[in-house]
Design a protein around this motif. Structure first.
Motif, PDB file in Angstrom:
ATOM      1  N   PHE A  50       0.815  -1.211   0.000  1.00 22.94           N
ATOM      2  CA  PHE A  50       0.000   0.000   0.000  1.00 22.94           C
ATOM      3  C   PHE A  50       0.850   1.262   0.000  1.00 22.94           C
ATOM      4  CE2 PHE A  50      -2.781  -3.136   1.966  1.00 22.94           C
ATOM      5  CZ  PHE A  50      -4.001  -2.861   1.362  1.00 22.94           C
ATOM      6  N   ASP A  51       0.495   2.216  -0.852  1.00 25.83           N
ATOM      7  CA  ASP A  51       0.955   3.587  -0.719  1.00 25.83           C
ATOM      8  C   ASP A  51       0.201   4.204   0.472  1.00 25.83           C
ATOM      9  OD1 ASP A  51       1.949   6.214  -1.430  1.00 25.83           O
ATOM     10  OD2 ASP A  51      -0.045   6.606  -2.277  1.00 25.83           O
ATOM     11  N   VAL A  52       0.696   5.303   0.989  1.00 24.30           N
ATOM     12  CA  VAL A  52       0.067   5.923   2.163  1.00 24.30           C
ATOM     13  C   VAL A  52      -0.682   7.212   1.792  1.00 24.30           C
ATOM     14  CG1 VAL A  52       0.479   6.920   4.445  1.00 24.30           C
ATOM     15  CG2 VAL A  52       1.739   4.867   3.724  1.00 24.30           C
ATOM     16  N   ASP A  53       0.062   8.245   1.356  1.00 28.37           N
ATOM     17  CA  ASP A  53      -0.558   9.551   1.106  1.00 28.37           C
ATOM     18  C   ASP A  53      -1.534   9.475  -0.076  1.00 28.37           C
ATOM     19  OD1 ASP A  53       1.812   9.925   2.696  1.00 28.37           O
ATOM     20  OD2 ASP A  53       1.704  12.064   2.242  1.00 28.37           O
ATOM     21  N   SER A  54      -2.749   9.922   0.134  1.00 29.37           N
ATOM     22  CA  SER A  54      -3.825   9.879  -0.875  1.00 29.37           C
ATOM     23  C   SER A  54      -4.215   8.454  -1.266  1.00 29.37           C
ATOM     24  CB  SER A  54      -3.480  10.680  -2.146  1.00 29.37           C
ATOM     25  OG  SER A  54      -3.339  12.040  -1.831  1.00 29.37           O
ATOM     26  N   ILE A 103      -4.553  12.574   2.905  1.00 22.85           N
ATOM     27  CA  ILE A 103      -3.702  13.765   2.903  1.00 22.85           C
ATOM     28  C   ILE A 103      -2.387  13.478   2.191  1.00 22.85           C
ATOM     29  CG2 ILE A 103      -4.670  14.744   5.033  1.00 22.85           C
ATOM     30  CD1 ILE A 103      -2.165  13.695   6.517  1.00 22.85           C
ATOM     31  N   GLU A 104      -1.699  14.566   1.816  1.00 21.11           N
ATOM     32  CA  GLU A 104      -0.302  14.504   1.388  1.00 21.11           C
ATOM     33  C   GLU A 104       0.475  15.128   2.545  1.00 21.11           C
ATOM     34  OE1 GLU A 104       1.161  13.195  -1.336  1.00 21.11           O
ATOM     35  OE2 GLU A 104      -0.730  12.533  -2.204  1.00 21.11           O
ATOM     36  N   GLY A 105       1.203  14.294   3.286  1.00 18.52           N
ATOM     37  CA  GLY A 105       1.798  14.730   4.542  1.00 18.52           C
ATOM     38  C   GLY A 105       2.682  15.963   4.430  1.00 18.52           C
ATOM     39  N   GLY A 146      -1.850   2.261  -5.258  1.00 14.40           N
ATOM     40  CA  GLY A 146      -1.458   3.642  -4.984  1.00 14.40           C
ATOM     41  C   GLY A 146      -2.017   4.605  -6.004  1.00 14.40           C
ATOM     42  N   ASP A 147      -1.750   5.883  -5.775  1.00 13.46           N
ATOM     43  CA  ASP A 147      -2.338   6.928  -6.629  1.00 13.46           C
ATOM     44  C   ASP A 147      -1.305   7.659  -7.483  1.00 13.46           C
ATOM     45  OD1 ASP A 147      -1.403   8.089  -4.057  1.00 13.46           O
ATOM     46  OD2 ASP A 147      -1.881   9.949  -5.112  1.00 13.46           O
ATOM     47  N   GLY A 148       0.006   7.361  -7.282  1.00 17.09           N
ATOM     48  CA  GLY A 148       1.035   8.173  -7.945  1.00 17.09           C
ATOM     49  C   GLY A 148       1.951   7.393  -8.872  1.00 17.09           C
TER      50      GLY A 148
HETATM   51 MG   LIG Z   1       0.180   8.614  -2.779  1.00 19.68          MG
END
Ligand SMILES: [Mg+2]
Length: 214
Positions: free
Chosen positions: A9-13, A18-20, A167-169
């Motif tokens: 898993f990615d974390v931010d978004s 959030i984007e930390g 993830g989103d990126g």
């Molecule tokens: Mg992300």
């Protein structure tokens, strides 16, 4: 039998909305927030390599220990809907769960605890403080500060296959060459170049659970 034996898993978004680093930048005012957010967006779209912006942003924001603690609470408060339940269910079915992030490890630990991921299974960038809790640098040698960092780190993990990265990126879709499949998570942001790379597009953790367990 689950469709995947390990999920990264990615974390931010992804696990949290959030984007930390942008959240920390916002503490320094709207101008710094806008500047940081535009760098994040360009990096996540693949227009700028992460390493080009990491040090610049950290040197500008210089988060204190207290601010990192507040960010940790924010990561938990903004957890993706259904994520806690989904990860608990996957773990119960024997799926190995790993978190990989270009974000700051000390701020993400509370979220990892919330979803039951151990510190050994959390790969992120450490931040350092002096004795007064003021910013004293970050783990600039961490592969996670580089564009290909997630790919290299996950490639060495020896996870049970089949594996799914979520993830989103662009740093997430870069993992494609070392995982079985990549799912773009669009619950918080939709990035077309990432979606184009994805084997699956999921908008919720319920959809993700169905994909993994079906
Ligand atoms: Mg992300």
């Amino acid at each position: 039998m689950t469709r995947y034996k390990s999920v990264i898993f990615d974390v931010d978004s992804t696990l949290s909305g959030i984007e930390g680093i942008d959240w920390l930048a916002a503490l320094r005012g709207p101008e710094m927030q806008a500047w940081s957010a535009s760098l994040t967006e360009r990096a996540m779209k693949g227009e700028l390599p992460i390493e080009a912006v990491y040090e610049e942003r950290m040197n500008a924001v210089r988060p204190s220990a207290r601010e990192i603690e507040a960010l940790g609470q924010e990561y938990v408060a903004r957890i993706a809907p259904g994520a806690k339940k989904a990860l608990a269910e996957l773990r119960k079915k024997g799926v190995a769960l790993v978190m990989v992030s270009g974000g700051l490890r000390e701020a993400i630990i509370p979220l990892a605890r919330e979803v039951g991921v151990s510190e050994a299974e959390l790969h992120a960038v450490s931040v350092y403080f002096d004795k007064d809790g003021e910013y004293a640098g970050f783990e600039s040698t961490s592969p996670m500060t580089r564009q290909e960092g997630k790919r290299i780190t996950v490639g060495k993990m020896g996870l049970s296959t089949p594996t799914l990265a979520v993830g989103d990126g662009m740093t997430d879709s870069e993992m494609k060459s070392v995982v079985t499949n990549f799912a773009a998570f669009t619950g918080f942001t939709r990035r077309q170049p990432v979606i184009e790379q994805a084997d699956f597009v999921v908008e919720t953790f319920e959809q993700l659970t169905d994909l993994i367990l079906r």
